[in-house]
Design an enzyme around this catalytic site. Sequence first.
Site, mmCIF file in Angstrom:
data_model
loop_
_atom_site.group_PDB
_atom_site.id
_atom_site.type_symbol
_atom_site.label_atom_id
_atom_site.label_comp_id
_atom_site.label_asym_id
_atom_site.label_seq_id
_atom_site.Cartn_x
_atom_site.Cartn_y
_atom_site.Cartn_z
ATOM 1 N N ASP A 39 0.821 -1.205 0.000
ATOM 2 C CA ASP A 39 0.000 0.000 0.000
ATOM 3 C C ASP A 39 0.857 1.258 0.000
ATOM 4 O O ASP A 39 0.493 2.265 -0.614
ATOM 5 C CB ASP A 39 -0.929 0.002 1.226
ATOM 6 N N THR A 44 -1.629 -2.117 4.735
ATOM 7 C CA THR A 44 -2.768 -1.937 5.633
ATOM 8 C C THR A 44 -3.668 -3.152 5.407
ATOM 9 O O THR A 44 -4.191 -3.337 4.310
ATOM 10 C CB THR A 44 -3.538 -0.637 5.337
ATOM 11 N N HIS A 76 -7.683 -10.643 6.182
ATOM 12 C CA HIS A 76 -6.355 -11.210 6.432
ATOM 13 C C HIS A 76 -6.295 -11.982 7.748
ATOM 14 O O HIS A 76 -5.219 -12.294 8.238
ATOM 15 C CB HIS A 76 -5.299 -10.092 6.390
ATOM 16 N N ASP A 115 -0.111 -13.582 1.865
ATOM 17 C CA ASP A 115 0.543 -12.530 2.662
ATOM 18 C C ASP A 115 1.909 -12.999 3.140
ATOM 19 O O ASP A 115 2.899 -12.272 3.022
ATOM 20 C CB ASP A 115 -0.301 -12.152 3.881
#
Length: 163
Positions: free
Chosen positions: A51, A63, A69, A97
């Site tokens: 981001d 973020t 997430h 992630d």
Amino acid sequence: MTDVHSKATRSKNMRAIGTRDTAIEKRLAALLTQLGVEYRVQDASLPGRPDFVIESEHGVIFTHGCFWHRHDCYLFKVPATRTDFWLEKIGKNVVRDRRDIGLLHQQGWRVLVVWECALRGRLKLDDTALTERLEEWICSGGATAQIDTQGIHPLRVSPPGTA
């Protein structure tokens, strides 16, 4: 429990969820600007399309929405309908992630994850506390960290290809 919306309404609602310029991104951008930090947004050339990219510190900031997430906080609730579908979808986000953060770390990038609960909701950090945590990460030279309602903590990252 069945969904209270029709399939078409639910689909329309889900499509309306933005992926950039969200309220939490705007709040974080304002704080970074206030600190005098120069940054780029949504750099698609980096794993995970961070981001915020702070080139001068060789750092990136994500973020993360607590639902999308799977953050262990009061904002994450397992959906009551289509539970298996949602848990699989969210689980894939978590795996992606970890992979992306691991790749960024291997490339020498410092990574900070700022969780949605730190930016909005009843337990959010005020601007002073959040600014102090951001400054702490920027000035520390540390590699990976996360900010949530409890403050700033190390973020453990598995190397890509491991669990």
